[in-house]
Design a protein around this motif. Structure first.
Motif, mmCIF file in Angstrom:
data_model
loop_
_atom_site.group_PDB
_atom_site.id
_atom_site.type_symbol
_atom_site.label_atom_id
_atom_site.label_comp_id
_atom_site.label_asym_id
_atom_site.label_seq_id
_atom_site.Cartn_x
_atom_site.Cartn_y
_atom_site.Cartn_z
ATOM 1 N N ASP A 1 0.761 -1.064 0.035
ATOM 2 C CA ASP A 1 -0.062 0.076 0.033
ATOM 3 C C ASP A 1 0.680 1.304 0.084
ATOM 4 O OD1 ASP A 1 -2.557 1.221 0.024
ATOM 5 O OD2 ASP A 1 -1.948 1.811 2.163
ATOM 6 N N HIS A 2 2.057 1.209 0.731
ATOM 7 C CA HIS A 2 2.812 2.247 0.784
ATOM 8 C C HIS A 2 3.509 2.607 -0.627
ATOM 9 C CE1 HIS A 2 5.782 4.957 1.845
ATOM 10 N NE2 HIS A 2 6.849 4.354 1.635
ATOM 11 N N LEU A 3 3.845 1.393 -1.353
ATOM 12 C CA LEU A 3 4.278 1.614 -2.548
ATOM 13 C C LEU A 3 3.319 2.071 -3.546
ATOM 14 C CD1 LEU A 3 6.976 0.818 -4.271
ATOM 15 C CD2 LEU A 3 6.103 -1.568 -4.625
ATOM 16 N N HIS A 4 1.985 1.601 -3.555
ATOM 17 C CA HIS A 4 1.033 2.223 -4.299
ATOM 18 C C HIS A 4 0.951 3.806 -4.258
ATOM 19 C CE1 HIS A 4 -3.034 3.012 -6.002
ATOM 20 N NE2 HIS A 4 -3.311 3.621 -4.708
ATOM 21 N N LYS A 5 0.907 4.239 -2.880
ATOM 22 C CA LYS A 5 0.877 5.711 -2.636
ATOM 23 C C LYS A 5 2.041 6.437 -3.294
ATOM 24 C CE LYS A 5 -1.746 5.260 1.557
ATOM 25 N NZ LYS A 5 -1.518 5.296 3.041
ATOM 26 N N LEU A 6 3.107 5.953 -3.284
ATOM 27 C CA LEU A 6 4.380 6.420 -4.191
ATOM 28 C C LEU A 6 4.144 6.523 -5.267
ATOM 29 C CD1 LEU A 6 7.521 4.831 -2.031
ATOM 30 C CD2 LEU A 6 6.783 7.180 -1.760
ATOM 31 N N ARG A 7 3.711 5.371 -6.015
ATOM 32 C CA ARG A 7 3.499 5.329 -7.365
ATOM 33 C C ARG A 7 2.422 6.254 -7.946
ATOM 34 N NH1 ARG A 7 3.692 -1.017 -7.348
ATOM 35 N NH2 ARG A 7 5.706 -1.411 -8.285
ATOM 36 N N THR A 8 1.498 6.664 -6.857
ATOM 37 C CA THR A 8 0.348 7.510 -7.281
ATOM 38 C C THR A 8 0.736 8.988 -7.572
ATOM 39 O OG1 THR A 8 -1.031 6.352 -6.155
ATOM 40 C CG2 THR A 8 -2.057 8.406 -6.563
ATOM 41 N N LYS A 9 1.895 9.167 -6.689
ATOM 42 C CA LYS A 9 2.458 10.533 -6.736
ATOM 43 C C LYS A 9 3.410 10.702 -8.169
ATOM 44 C CE LYS A 9 2.639 11.387 -1.742
ATOM 45 N NZ LYS A 9 3.581 11.550 -0.449
ATOM 46 N N ILE A 10 4.048 9.646 -8.137
ATOM 47 C CA ILE A 10 4.939 9.571 -9.555
ATOM 48 C C ILE A 10 4.063 9.814 -10.659
ATOM 49 C CG2 ILE A 10 6.700 8.301 -10.614
ATOM 50 C CD1 ILE A 10 7.409 7.179 -7.927
ATOM 51 N N ALA A 11 3.067 9.306 -10.676
ATOM 52 C CA ALA A 11 1.978 9.119 -11.732
ATOM 53 C C ALA A 11 1.660 10.406 -12.200
ATOM 54 C CB ALA A 11 0.976 7.940 -11.641
ATOM 55 N N GLU A 12 1.442 11.205 -11.269
ATOM 56 C CA GLU A 12 1.030 12.750 -11.061
ATOM 57 C C GLU A 12 2.164 13.402 -12.147
ATOM 58 O OE1 GLU A 12 -0.074 13.847 -7.462
ATOM 59 O OE2 GLU A 12 -1.687 12.599 -7.357
ATOM 60 N N LYS A 13 3.506 13.219 -11.578
ATOM 61 C CA LYS A 13 4.329 13.820 -12.001
ATOM 62 C C LYS A 13 4.577 13.376 -13.606
ATOM 63 C CE LYS A 13 7.107 14.266 -7.645
ATOM 64 N NZ LYS A 13 8.330 13.851 -7.091
ATOM 65 N N LEU A 14 4.592 12.146 -13.913
ATOM 66 C CA LEU A 14 4.629 11.661 -15.228
ATOM 67 C C LEU A 14 3.589 11.968 -16.276
ATOM 68 C CD1 LEU A 14 6.246 9.669 -17.295
ATOM 69 C CD2 LEU A 14 4.699 7.991 -16.370
ATOM 70 N N THR A 15 2.412 12.241 -15.702
ATOM 71 C CA THR A 15 1.316 12.791 -16.490
ATOM 72 C C THR A 15 1.489 14.152 -16.982
ATOM 73 O OG1 THR A 15 -0.198 11.284 -15.302
ATOM 74 C CG2 THR A 15 -0.984 13.215 -16.444
ATOM 75 N N ILE A 16 1.978 14.960 -16.035
ATOM 76 C CA ILE A 16 2.332 16.288 -16.455
ATOM 77 C C ILE A 16 3.424 16.407 -17.390
ATOM 78 C CG2 ILE A 16 3.197 18.535 -15.390
ATOM 79 C CD1 ILE A 16 1.751 17.802 -12.916
ATOM 80 N N ALA A 17 4.345 15.870 -17.188
ATOM 81 C CA ALA A 17 5.548 15.622 -18.083
ATOM 82 C C ALA A 17 5.201 15.420 -19.645
ATOM 83 C CB ALA A 17 6.805 14.973 -17.536
ATOM 84 N N ILE A 18 4.680 14.265 -19.577
ATOM 85 C CA ILE A 18 4.080 13.690 -20.886
ATOM 86 C C ILE A 18 3.208 14.609 -21.614
ATOM 87 C CG2 ILE A 18 2.963 11.912 -22.089
ATOM 88 C CD1 ILE A 18 4.410 9.589 -20.371
ATOM 89 N N GLN A 19 2.319 15.297 -20.829
ATOM 90 C CA GLN A 19 1.267 16.247 -21.301
ATOM 91 C C GLN A 19 1.995 17.208 -21.981
ATOM 92 O OE1 GLN A 19 -2.122 15.276 -20.291
ATOM 93 N NE2 GLN A 19 -2.497 15.989 -22.164
ATOM 94 N N GLN A 20 2.956 17.834 -21.336
ATOM 95 C CA GLN A 20 3.758 18.873 -21.958
ATOM 96 C C GLN A 20 4.511 18.314 -23.246
ATOM 97 O OE1 GLN A 20 3.926 22.095 -21.202
ATOM 98 N NE2 GLN A 20 5.052 22.415 -23.168
#
Length: 571
Positions: free
Chosen positions: A366-385
């Motif tokens: 669950d801790h790993l899932h929460k970390l991935r959720t935050k990283i996914a937000e960063k990745l989404t912004i980067a790819i969107q750009q």
């Protein structure tokens, strides 16, 4: 980076040698000239499977040799080299990979002169070369790879949690396996117990002692060499202590030197040394005499040792272990027997351990899932750009987590833990407003796929540490300003890694730092040739790519303008 590649008797290539530099290298030429054949050769260096069809007609073998230079001594390629014990010189930073394919279909792989398997070459090649073709793009779109990409995006942030989870997951699997083994049917358990009892009794009856075989072999050696030992010790003793032998002569010498002690202090020191040596030899003589007195020839004892060693060696051969290992093996068998005889209580204990292990693993997952959720937000912004830069400003990118509902509650025993944790991830995208998000592989337009792939690649090229990125006609299906945006994006990737690009787009060719022209010579037998273009020749080739026919003065000027614009963009 890939500094040099030599290709001989490969497909329609007689023999060519190419030197590559950092930055963006573009390879252009007419369709069918052999551009993709060069990429095929590079793929073989990266561990692709070989085919006898690659061997040129009437040749005995095809050969490809690549020279790579790596400046970073912590590069993952060096880790692979060390893992498989491959010759390595970090100071020079060079890796030479060879592939030879015989006309009979045999494939030979070498790294820095050492023969290796194809599996090892593939392991190393993936750290050196990243090839993207239309086929490879589809591989990138595979949802099963998306969690790897997400984790790699911010791998340092995830590393500790992932390692901790993998340890907990591995421990949980081992407990479940043990539980299943204890839960097998009664017949299997009974058979296992019979086998363990027989083996344990056999070893227990032998009364093995730690290091017993070594001690017995030493004793046997003494008994078998009794006469030799006796004669050697006796001769030594007689030489030292018998009348008119060594000690007698030393005694006379000691007395003579004692009489000179009062004459000179130097003689006093010599006398002391002689006395010390005399007493040392005298004590040695006494020790040898004692050893002689203790010597006893026991023929019956030799028979006993031979019989015992025969039994010990029989057990060692049967169980494939040394004496000390057999003793440890007995202890393990005793422990397993105790568990099987008290199966029910051990099953209850294992059930409790499994529950605790599941709790720990789920908490970390669950801790790993929460970390991935935050990283996914960063990745989404980067790819969107990145998509916006490629004129897909209306597109929306998202990382979908297909985790089970209620994953946070570890008491939910229906949750299935996976090797990577709780998460099943896939990248979703929509390129048109109002349309639902779809998995990447369901995007229909070839031009859109190329741009999406390039956007993703632009992000991950900064993190992967690959020395050479190769694009094989990934710009298919685009033109105009989109082609210009793709050209700019490919060149930007070359800031992070060396880029080799096969293209039909003049906009991409104009961005090249180095430009090669690939042509097919059909005079005599067909052969592919490669020529590094000068600045003027490069303008002519870009002009040909623009017009598709003869390069006119107008086309030449257009090509010049395109290259000037490219230089401005690059700067």
């Amino acid at each position: 980076m890939l500094a040099q590649i030599s290709i001989k008797n490969f497909a329609i290539i007689d023999e060519i040698s190419l030197n590559f530099s950092e930055g963006l290298t573009v390879l252009t030429g007419e369709t069918g000239a052999g551009k993709s054949i060069i990429i095929d050769a590079i793929q073989l260096l990266a561990g692709a499977r070989a085919s006898v069809d690659f061997v040129r007609h009437n040749a005995e073998k095809a050969s490809i040799e690549g020279l790579f230079f790596i400046d970073d001594t912590k590069h993952s390629a060096y880790s692979v080299m060390e893992q498989f014990d491959l010759p390595l010189d970090k100071e020079e930073g060079s890796i030479v990979i060879e592939r030879h394919i015989t006309s009979k279909g045999k494939s030979i792989c070498k790294v820095n002169g050492k023969l290796i398997t194809l599996a090892v070459l593939k392991e190393l090649g993936t750290q050196l070369i990243d090839i993207h073709s239309q086929h490879e793009t589809q591989s990138l779109m595979n949802p099963e790879r998306h969690i790897e990409l997400l984790d790699f995006f911010e791998h340092e942030e995830l590393e500790q949690s992932k390692e901790h989870y993998h340890e907990l997951y591995k421990h949980l699997l081992s407990l479940k396996k043990r539980y299943e083994e204890l839960s097998n049917n009664e017949q299997e358990i009974a058979q296992r117990m019979d086998l363990l009892k027989f083996q344990y009794n056999e070893l227990n009856d032998s009364q093995l002692q730690p290091g017993e075989d070594e001690r017995l072999e030493e004793e046997r050696s003494h008994l078998m060499n009794y006469e030799r030992i006796y004669e050697g010790l006796n001769t030594t003793y007689e030489s030292l202590s018998a009348e008119n032998h060594a000690l007698d002569f030393l005694g006379h010498a000691m007395s003579a030197l004692e009489q000179l002690e009062d004459v000179d202090h130097d003689f006093e020191e010599l006398s002391k040394q002689l006395k010390s040596n005399y007493y040392t030899l005298e004590e040695l003589s006494f020790d040898i005499r004692n050893r002689l007195d203790q010597l006893e020839y026991q023929p019956n004892r030799l028979d006993e040792i031979e019989t015992r060693l025969f039994e010990i060696n029989r057990l060692k051969r049967k169980y494939g272990k040394e004496v000390d290992d057999l003793i440890k093996h007995m202890a393990k068998m005793e422990e397993e027997l105790e568990q099987l005889e008290n199966k029910d209580s051990h099953l209850q204990s294992l059930e409790h351990e499994i529950k605790e292990a599941e709790k720990d693993a789920l908490t970390e997952a669950d801790h790993l899932h929460k970390l991935r959720t935050k990283i996914a937000e960063k990745l989404t912004i980067a790819i969107q750009q990145e998509l916006k830069d490629l004129y897909l400003e209306k597109a929306k990118f998202d990382v979908q987590f297909n985790t089970q509902e209620g994953h946070i509650n570890w008491k939910n025993r229906n949750i299935k833990l996976l090797k990577q944790g709780l998460d099943l991830i896939q990248f979703l995208i929509t390129t048109n407003p109002g349309e639902p998000m779809k998995s990447l592989h369901k995007v229909a337009s070839g031009g859109e796929i190329s741009r999406i792939m390039l956007a993703i690649k632009s992000i991950f090229s900064k993190h992967q540490g690959i020395t050479s990125v190769i694009f094989d006609e990934v710009d298919t299906g685009v033109s105009g300003r989109i082609a210009q945006a793709i050209a700019k994006k490919i060149h930007r990737i070359s800031h992070e890694s060396q880029v080799l690009c096969i293209t039909h787009l003049p906009q991409v060719a104009a961005m090249a730092d180095h430009h090669y022209l690939i042509e097919k010579d059909v005079s005599g037998h067909t052969n592919t040739t490669v020529q590094k273009l000068s600045e003027k020749d490069s303008i002519n080739e870009v002009g040909r790519m623009i017009s598709g026919n003869e390069v006119t003065e107008t086309t030449f000027k257009h090509a010049q303008e395109l290259i000037v614009q490219a230089e401005e963009l690059k700067s």
